[in-house]
Design a protein around this motif. Sequence first.
Motif, PDB file in Angstrom:
ATOM      1  N   SER A 176       0.136 -10.426  -3.319  1.00 27.17           N
ATOM      2  CA  SER A 176       0.942 -11.369  -2.528  1.00 27.17           C
ATOM      3  C   SER A 176       0.803 -10.766  -0.896  1.00 27.17           C
ATOM      4  N   ASP A 177       0.865 -11.797  -0.079  1.00 24.46           N
ATOM      5  CA  ASP A 177       0.589 -11.555   1.306  1.00 24.46           C
ATOM      6  C   ASP A 177       2.009 -11.284   2.014  1.00 24.46           C
ATOM      7  N   GLY A 178       3.176 -11.298   1.613  1.00 29.74           N
ATOM      8  CA  GLY A 178       4.142 -11.214   2.282  1.00 29.74           C
ATOM      9  C   GLY A 178       5.358 -10.993   1.520  1.00 29.74           C
TER      10      GLY A 178
ATOM     11  N   GLN B 212       4.504  -2.712 -17.141  1.00 37.24           N
ATOM     12  CA  GLN B 212       4.407  -2.208 -15.601  1.00 37.24           C
ATOM     13  C   GLN B 212       3.852  -3.270 -14.642  1.00 37.24           C
ATOM     14  N   ILE B 213       4.303  -3.452 -13.557  1.00 33.25           N
ATOM     15  CA  ILE B 213       4.043  -4.254 -12.441  1.00 33.25           C
ATOM     16  C   ILE B 213       3.241  -3.845 -11.232  1.00 33.25           C
ATOM     17  N   ASP B 214       2.069  -3.912 -11.181  1.00 32.57           N
ATOM     18  CA  ASP B 214       1.236  -3.073 -10.055  1.00 32.57           C
ATOM     19  C   ASP B 214       1.305  -4.286  -8.826  1.00 32.57           C
ATOM     20  N   ALA B 215       1.431  -3.603  -7.773  1.00 35.31           N
ATOM     21  CA  ALA B 215       1.494  -4.481  -6.510  1.00 35.31           C
ATOM     22  C   ALA B 215       0.532  -4.356  -5.647  1.00 35.31           C
ATOM     23  N   VAL B 216      -0.503  -5.507  -5.270  1.00 33.13           N
ATOM     24  CA  VAL B 216      -1.540  -5.540  -4.269  1.00 33.13           C
ATOM     25  C   VAL B 216      -1.071  -6.252  -2.827  1.00 33.13           C
ATOM     26  N   LEU B 217      -0.891  -5.694  -1.738  1.00 27.85           N
ATOM     27  CA  LEU B 217      -0.569  -6.182  -0.534  1.00 27.85           C
ATOM     28  C   LEU B 217      -1.764  -6.821   0.202  1.00 27.85           C
TER      29      LEU B 217
ATOM     30  N   GLU C  31       5.408  -4.024   2.736  1.00 30.13           N
ATOM     31  CA  GLU C  31       5.014  -2.828   1.998  1.00 30.13           C
ATOM     32  C   GLU C  31       6.028  -2.024   1.525  1.00 30.13           C
ATOM     33  N   ASP C  32       7.373  -2.094   2.282  1.00 30.67           N
ATOM     34  CA  ASP C  32       8.516  -1.489   1.517  1.00 30.67           C
ATOM     35  C   ASP C  32       8.946  -2.130   0.268  1.00 30.67           C
ATOM     36  N   PHE C  33       8.836  -3.292   0.318  1.00 26.81           N
ATOM     37  CA  PHE C  33       9.266  -4.406  -0.671  1.00 26.81           C
ATOM     38  C   PHE C  33       8.167  -4.344  -2.004  1.00 26.81           C
ATOM     39  N   MET C  34       7.059  -4.318  -1.724  1.00 29.38           N
ATOM     40  CA  MET C  34       6.054  -4.257  -2.724  1.00 29.38           C
ATOM     41  C   MET C  34       5.959  -2.883  -3.492  1.00 29.38           C
ATOM     42  N   THR C  35       6.142  -1.664  -2.650  1.00 31.89           N
ATOM     43  CA  THR C  35       6.111  -0.375  -3.214  1.00 31.89           C
ATOM     44  C   THR C  35       7.447  -0.284  -4.115  1.00 31.89           C
ATOM     45  N   ALA C  36       8.629  -0.934  -3.482  1.00 30.60           N
ATOM     46  CA  ALA C  36       9.769  -0.726  -4.396  1.00 30.60           C
ATOM     47  C   ALA C  36       9.641  -1.336  -5.701  1.00 30.60           C
ATOM     48  N   LEU C  37       9.071  -2.579  -5.508  1.00 32.42           N
ATOM     49  CA  LEU C  37       8.778  -3.266  -6.779  1.00 32.42           C
ATOM     50  C   LEU C  37       7.838  -2.517  -7.743  1.00 32.42           C
ATOM     51  N   ALA C  38       6.853  -2.031  -7.289  1.00 35.19           N
ATOM     52  CA  ALA C  38       6.037  -1.296  -8.415  1.00 35.19           C
ATOM     53  C   ALA C  38       6.620  -0.201  -8.829  1.00 35.19           C
ATOM     54  N   ALA C  39       7.544   0.522  -7.814  1.00 34.29           N
ATOM     55  CA  ALA C  39       8.165   1.623  -8.561  1.00 34.29           C
ATOM     56  C   ALA C  39       9.082   1.511  -9.441  1.00 34.29           C
TER      57      ALA C  39
ATOM     58  N   MET D 129      -0.456  -0.950  -4.004  1.00 32.03           N
ATOM     59  CA  MET D 129      -1.852  -0.553  -3.173  1.00 32.03           C
ATOM     60  C   MET D 129      -1.840  -1.785  -2.101  1.00 32.03           C
ATOM     61  N   ARG D 130      -2.539  -1.375  -0.901  1.00 33.35           N
ATOM     62  CA  ARG D 130      -2.849  -2.310   0.170  1.00 33.35           C
ATOM     63  C   ARG D 130      -4.310  -2.652   0.342  1.00 33.35           C
ATOM     64  N   ASP D 131      -4.652  -3.912   0.173  1.00 32.27           N
ATOM     65  CA  ASP D 131      -6.077  -4.090   0.083  1.00 32.27           C
ATOM     66  C   ASP D 131      -6.386  -4.330   1.754  1.00 32.27           C
ATOM     67  N   ALA D 132      -7.365  -3.286   2.131  1.00 30.16           N
ATOM     68  CA  ALA D 132      -7.648  -3.094   3.447  1.00 30.16           C
ATOM     69  C   ALA D 132      -8.897  -3.737   3.776  1.00 30.16           C
ATOM     70  N   SER D 133      -9.711  -4.523   2.784  1.00 28.56           N
ATOM     71  CA  SER D 133     -10.932  -4.863   2.771  1.00 28.56           C
ATOM     72  C   SER D 133     -10.908  -6.539   3.253  1.00 28.56           C
TER      73      SER D 133
END
Lengths: 207, 213
Positions: free
Chosen positions: A127-129, A147-152, A165-173, A180-184
């Motif tokens: 997701s992007d947001g 388990q749910i892995d989250a990629v921003l 980032e906070d939301f996605m981290t909380a969701l994964a945790a 993970m943040r995709d920086a590519s």
Amino acid sequence: MTTEFTSIVPRPGDIVPGSVAAMARQNGGKVAPPEIIVLFDHSYSMDAKDARLLDGRTAMRYEAGCEQLALLQRRLPGKIAVLAFSSDVTVCPNGVPPAPTGTTNLYDALQKAKQADSGAVRFVLISDGLPDNANNALELARSFSGQIDAVLIGNHYEAEAQMAEDFMTALAAATGGTFMRDASGMRALADNVIKLLGVSDGTITTV
Amino acid sequence: MSPFTYFAETLTEDEAKKLRKRLALQYHPDVADDGGATMRNINTEFERWLEWKLNPPILVPAPTSNWASPEDWWSAIANASHQKAATQPPPRPTPSPPPQAATPPSQAATPPPPLRRSRSAGPSRSATQREMDDYFAAQNTYPDSHGHRVFGIVTILYTAYLTGLTIEALEIRGSNPRHQIRESGTVVYERPATRAWQAERRDLIARATARNY
């Protein structure tokens, strides 16, 4: 003579090699259980033209996402089911999400994904947001056995990025997954997801 | 449509092996002029078939109609996922870590134990356990024509039942062969067994009889 590589972005309606529908054709009309369910955000913000295709061209996040999803399914044939969500949730047996539209209704997507949450399947949220109803989604995610892995993905303003980032981290945790943040710029999204899943020689470690 | 070209899904393992041999005679690189490509395909498919036969995949019918809705697909996917979970063995409970005792700094600095126990360090626990198990089993075995009671690696050569005391002469084989004399199960005399086992046996029985050990 050098051959120039050009990305071929799958369009809605195409059947991506390695997708559930493609594999069902190969398996004589039978569906094998997927090991990963990708929850792909195709909300209107995926229209932003800040991503890159494999051939280096700038493209919409949606297009780059479709290309990377196709790559992922080709690498792990039959192991990935795609669930696209915006305002509504769409099952994509052919492996291509519909065109970008609407808002980010993650709660409904998780409700749909919960139907396949048998404990033997892993979820990857791309997701992007921020979703429409973050708290409800987080609450629902806690009830998952897989388990749910989250990629921003995507570029954000600083404040917005931090919130996402906070939301996605909380969701994964909440489910023992990884954030993970995709920086590519989505160009290496498939590689990053494969790394995230810890896939070695096609074997996925399920929880 | 079968996912296999050469091997039918209904074959048994033996039949598949025979078929592979037959195909090998036909498509061996020495016979066929394809550089071994067909044989490679056959071998790859045989391995895939074997894996498929040993761990058959769970497959549920996909929506057959061309106009099947995504919902039909989703129920097939969810159904397959639940069937897979039902066939998986329950996860092994993870052992809880032992309570951490407060260790003095000098103890914490000791090097970790070696990963492999050296042979000179004596028999491993499992070997000792096996000896004990075989010894108790030999006690409950009928004597053979030589009067020996044998079970596993333990032979009870001689037994004397005295008042309140049982004397036994034992021979233990395995990785650490030796002779023992036991009084009511307790080892009172032990020596390694060598190739001169006949003389050693005689000597051991003589010692046990005379209680000279």
